[in-house]
Design an enzyme around this catalytic site. Structure first.
Site, PDB file in Angstrom:
ATOM      1  N   ALA A 155       0.839  -1.201   0.000  1.00  0.00           N
ATOM      2  CA  ALA A 155       0.000   0.000   0.000  1.00  0.00           C
ATOM      3  C   ALA A 155       0.876   1.254   0.000  1.00  0.00           C
ATOM      4  O   ALA A 155       0.564   2.236   0.668  1.00  0.00           O
ATOM      5  CB  ALA A 155      -0.923  -0.010   1.213  1.00  0.00           C
ATOM      6  N   PRO A 157       1.562   3.970  -1.937  1.00  0.00           N
ATOM      7  CA  PRO A 157       1.047   5.327  -2.105  1.00  0.00           C
ATOM      8  C   PRO A 157       0.189   5.775  -0.922  1.00  0.00           C
ATOM      9  O   PRO A 157       0.272   6.933  -0.494  1.00  0.00           O
ATOM     10  CB  PRO A 157       0.225   5.243  -3.400  1.00  0.00           C
ATOM     11  CG  PRO A 157       0.802   4.085  -4.138  1.00  0.00           C
ATOM     12  CD  PRO A 157       1.179   3.102  -3.079  1.00  0.00           C
ATOM     13  N   TYR A 158      -0.622   4.866  -0.411  1.00  0.00           N
ATOM     14  CA  TYR A 158      -1.467   5.193   0.744  1.00  0.00           C
ATOM     15  C   TYR A 158      -0.610   5.528   1.959  1.00  0.00           C
ATOM     16  O   TYR A 158      -0.862   6.513   2.670  1.00  0.00           O
ATOM     17  CB  TYR A 158      -2.397   4.018   1.038  1.00  0.00           C
ATOM     18  CG  TYR A 158      -3.351   4.253   2.178  1.00  0.00           C
ATOM     19  CD1 TYR A 158      -4.513   5.004   2.002  1.00  0.00           C
ATOM     20  CD2 TYR A 158      -3.111   3.718   3.446  1.00  0.00           C
ATOM     21  CE1 TYR A 158      -5.404   5.219   3.045  1.00  0.00           C
ATOM     22  CE2 TYR A 158      -3.987   3.926   4.495  1.00  0.00           C
ATOM     23  CZ  TYR A 158      -5.130   4.676   4.290  1.00  0.00           C
ATOM     24  OH  TYR A 158      -6.002   4.893   5.329  1.00  0.00           O
ATOM     25  N   ILE A 159       0.421   4.731   2.211  1.00  0.00           N
ATOM     26  CA  ILE A 159       1.316   4.977   3.336  1.00  0.00           C
ATOM     27  C   ILE A 159       2.010   6.329   3.179  1.00  0.00           C
ATOM     28  O   ILE A 159       2.095   7.130   4.121  1.00  0.00           O
ATOM     29  CB  ILE A 159       2.369   3.854   3.444  1.00  0.00           C
ATOM     30  CG1 ILE A 159       1.700   2.500   3.645  1.00  0.00           C
ATOM     31  CG2 ILE A 159       3.357   4.144   4.567  1.00  0.00           C
ATOM     32  CD1 ILE A 159       0.801   2.413   4.839  1.00  0.00           C
ATOM     33  N   LYS A 162      -0.569   9.193   3.783  1.00  0.00           N
ATOM     34  CA  LYS A 162      -0.986   9.386   5.171  1.00  0.00           C
ATOM     35  C   LYS A 162       0.159   9.894   6.036  1.00  0.00           C
ATOM     36  O   LYS A 162      -0.062  10.624   7.010  1.00  0.00           O
ATOM     37  CB  LYS A 162      -1.586   8.097   5.722  1.00  0.00           C
ATOM     38  CG  LYS A 162      -2.934   7.736   5.084  1.00  0.00           C
ATOM     39  CD  LYS A 162      -3.957   8.849   5.253  1.00  0.00           C
ATOM     40  CE  LYS A 162      -5.333   8.462   4.756  1.00  0.00           C
ATOM     41  NZ  LYS A 162      -6.342   9.537   4.978  1.00  0.00           N
TER      42      LYS A 162
END
Length: 254
Positions: A155, A157-159, A162
């Site tokens: 994940a 890009p999500y990490i 955020k």
């Protein structure tokens, strides 16, 4: 109704579902006037009707946080309608795909970063500008994730996004503390929402695996995240700014 957010005008992004919709209900119950912002007008209209039927003051504005003009319009609508903006919950977000980094497409990276980082950036700029005209103490809560504090496989890009939300939170908190604007973040663990339902549906066994890594051994309900955000937005914690509050059943405490 309680009085945790009594007489506060609060803008909520990503308010048409999940944590955002729960925040609209919780904040209203705590005495806030709420302005709901999201892309899906049918859901916003339905939720506003529900809140008004319960005696709350609520309205909505259609808004795509990735568009700077939309973020500005949401803030302007709030100020024009209620005279001021006291608080904001920047909740709109996008999960993206669970794919190894080397196989991740540029389109996924761009979409996740655009919503989760640029969206918060767009909102912060216009919210803070309005709050600087407000003589009372103001507060902002950004929705990050445990993914903004630790790594989660497949994940990237999500990490990254955020973690960036955490950085924006701390930077804004430092810059505007003396002007009476507090900026904090919540970092939810796995929470029931359309995003997680999609992830779990496309990855059988994922929910069980994540829950097994969580000391409380369960998935959070969106109301639990909304209650934490309500406290951070309230006047109950006037000396708290620049913090990132995990609401994760102990996930990052291991």
């Amino acid at each position: 109704m309680s009085d945790l957010l009594h007489d506060r005008v609060v803008l909520i992004t990503g308010a048409s579902s999940g944590i955002g919709a729960s925040a609209a209900r919780v904040f209203s119950q705590e005495g806030a006037t709420v302005v709901l912002a999201a892309r899906r007008e049918d859901r916003l209209a339905s939720l506003v009707t529900e809140l008004k039927d319960k005696g709350a003051q609520a309205s909505y504005v259609v808004c795509d946080v990735t568009v700077p003009q939309d973020a500005a319009r949401a803030v302007d609508f709030t100020v024009d309608t209620y005279g001021r903006l006291d608080s904001a919950f920047n909740n709109a977000g996008l999960g993206g795909d669970r794919t190894p980094l080397h196989l991740m497409g540029d389109d996924v990276y761009d979409a996740v970063m655009d919503t989760n980082v640029r969206g918060v950036w767009n909102c912060l700029r216009h919210e803070i500008a309005a709050m600087l005209q407000n003589p009372r103490g103001c507060s902002i809560v950004n929705n990050s994730s445990v993914g903004g504090l630790v790594a989660i496989p497949a994940a990237a890009p999500y990490i990254a996004a955020k973690h960036a939300v955490v950085g924006l939170t701390r930077a804004a908190a430092d810059e505007y503390a003396k002007q009476g604007i507090r900026v904090n973040a919540v970092a939810p663990g796995t929470t029931r929402s359309e995003i997680t339902a999609d992830w779990f549906g496309r990855n059988p066994g994922l929910e069980e695996m994540v829950n097994s890594m969580t000391p409380q051994g369960r998935t959070a309900e969106p109301e639990e995240i909304a209650n934490a955000a309500a406290w951070l937005l309230s006047d109950r914690c006037p000396f708290l700014t620049g913090t990132v509050m995990p609401v994760d059943g102990g996930f990052v405490n291991q």
